[in-house]
Design an enzyme around this catalytic site. Structure first.
Site: not given
Length: 309
Positions: A227, A256, A283
């Site tokens: 993360r 993000e 991601h």
């Protein structure tokens, strides 16, 4: 039990629900602000990452009995409050760990051998052999921080590559034959590569910060597929500029949503983008065609087991 499914999932899970006559409503286009009220008609919800089930939403839905997370992390769920409400939690960390491990390996090989930069140069008719001289992985020490499903999967793939593998986890019982369980300080002393595989919680938030980096005895390559919030991005940029971090493969960022970056975040992001020894991916380490299917397979098995208890 009636399920509300609020994210796109592989059709396999829907097929299982149909075959087993499980009541559900498939609403992947639902907006986050609509969840609290819509959920009141359901005892179970299936989410991915766009929905955050916080205390406020859970408090408004005392009828909720089951939360199913289509993926690994539970950081978009108030786990402590859910457990107090006796809500059962299901996730699928074993479903995408192989995808994450392969992504890590791909980023590491590309960084150490400058494949990504060499490719761009040759496409521009720039032929620089010495500037693109690589570094071999063999003989290096890899430090894996977080030794759950993804950490173990990465270690398995590294095991035949002639490297020494160290791992750290807050639960030492997770040790296996692929890596040597050790203290975090030992990884800081020995590792040529540090790969983050921890879940996000208050203990792990910004664990890789300036103090951690300064505590490492030698320059290292960094991988983060966990993360974004477990690493201080500004500290990473500073370490890249100083040479303490030799290169970074980052599949996750602190923020993000790139169109919502603060001025400081924008400055840091632009520095990252300009660095040839940085690889950024959106991601997707755990997001392969195979993991898309496997996540639904694992969830289907766990849901059926829960319902048959």
């Amino acid at each position: 039990m009636n399920f509300l499914i609020v994210d796109d999932l592989h059709p396999l899970l829907i097929d299982v629900f149909e075959q087993k006559n499980i009541s559900y409503s498939y609403e992947p286009t639902i907006l986050p602000q609509e969840i609290a009220e819509r959920l009141q008609d359901f005892e179970a919800i299936v989410i991915r990452s766009k929905i955050h089930l916080n205390k406020a939403i859970l408090s408004q839905n005392p009828q909720l009995k089951l939360i199913v997370r289509a993926g690994s992390g539970l950081d978009n769920i108030d786990v402590d409050f859910a457990e107090k409400q006796k809500i059962h939690l299901i996730n699928a960390p074993e479903a995408n760990c192989d995808a994450v491990a392969e992504h890590c390996l791909g980023m590491l090989f590309s960084l150490m051998n400058k494949i990504h930069t060499a490719d761009l140069q040759v496409k521009q008719k720039i032929w620089r052999r010495e500037a693109n001289r690589g570094t071999e992985l063999q003989g290096k020490t890899i430090g894996i921080i977080g030794y759950g499903h993804t950490g173990k999967a990465f270690a398995r793939r590294l095991s035949n590559l002639g490297v020494k593998i160290l791992c750290f986890d807050r639960n030492p019982e997770k040790a296996d034959n692929y890596a040597q369980m050790t203290a975090l300080s030992h990884i800081q002393q020995e590792a040529d590569v540090i790969s983050l595989h921890v879940s996000l919680n208050e203990q792990s938030r910004k664990m890789l910060n300036q103090a951690f980096i300064e505590g490492c005895s030698k320059p290292f390559w960094l991988l983060n597929t966990a993360r974004g919030e477990v690493a201080d991005l500004e500290a990473i940029v500073n370490a890249l500029e100083s040479g303490k971090i030799l290169g970074a493969g980052l599949d996750v960022l602190e923020n993000e949503k790139l169109d919502t970056l603060s001025p400081k975040q924008e400055e840091t992001f632009q520095k990252l983008v300009s660095m040839p020894n940085v690889i950024l991916t959106p991601h997707v380490a755990g997001w392969t065609k195979e993991s898309y299917l496997k996540i639904s397979q694992v969830l289907a098995e766990k849901i059926l087991k829960y319902l048959n208890q």
